[in-house]
Design a protein around this motif. Structure first.
Motif, mmCIF file in Angstrom:
data_model
loop_
_atom_site.group_PDB
_atom_site.id
_atom_site.type_symbol
_atom_site.label_atom_id
_atom_site.label_comp_id
_atom_site.label_asym_id
_atom_site.label_seq_id
_atom_site.Cartn_x
_atom_site.Cartn_y
_atom_site.Cartn_z
ATOM 1 N N ILE A 1 -30.861 3.971 -6.914
ATOM 2 C CA ILE A 1 -30.943 4.313 -8.046
ATOM 3 C C ILE A 1 -31.632 5.769 -8.347
ATOM 4 O O ILE A 1 -32.948 5.470 -7.983
ATOM 5 N N VAL B 1 -24.852 8.389 -12.896
ATOM 6 C CA VAL B 1 -26.080 8.766 -12.504
ATOM 7 C C VAL B 1 -26.310 8.995 -11.771
ATOM 8 O O VAL B 1 -24.870 9.926 -10.720
ATOM 9 N N PHE C 1 -28.593 9.072 -7.460
ATOM 10 C CA PHE C 1 -28.864 8.436 -6.112
ATOM 11 C C PHE C 1 -29.563 8.968 -5.571
ATOM 12 O O PHE C 1 -28.591 10.285 -5.464
#
Length: 93
Positions: free
Chosen positions: A37, A29, A31
């Motif tokens: 996100i 993921v 950021f």
């Protein structure tokens, strides 16, 4: 691109304990600097295993092949900026 709030860091699981034959979902993921996100659909992503005979990975899953240890490293590039994240994988029979 505003790098102050754009893609700032990449995170993934730190450790995976698997058995031979397991396939588990693992999606890194991204950021932003505002802890949101960051969309990854336009980013370059590469994945490398330190020991492909033990475990391999795609951008969304880790596959366990034989007993041992491996480090799966994800490399994400945006506009020449590289971020990495790694998973320590232990595979048992």
């Amino acid at each position: 691109q505003n790098f102050k709030y754009g893609f700032q860091r990449l995170e993934t699981a730190e450790k995976a304990d698997l058995k031979v034959g397991d396939v588990v979902v693992n999606i890194p993921v991204c950021f932003t600097g505002k802890e949101q996100i960051y969309p990854t659909h336009q980013l370059e992503m590469y994945v490398r295993s330190s020991n492909p005979s033990v475990a391999t990975a795609t951008d969304s899953a880790i596959s366990a092949h034989s007993a041992g240890d491996a480090v799966i490293t994800y490399y994400v590039i945006e506009q020449g900026i590289l971020k990495t994240a790694s998973v320590n994988v232990t595979v048992t029979k």
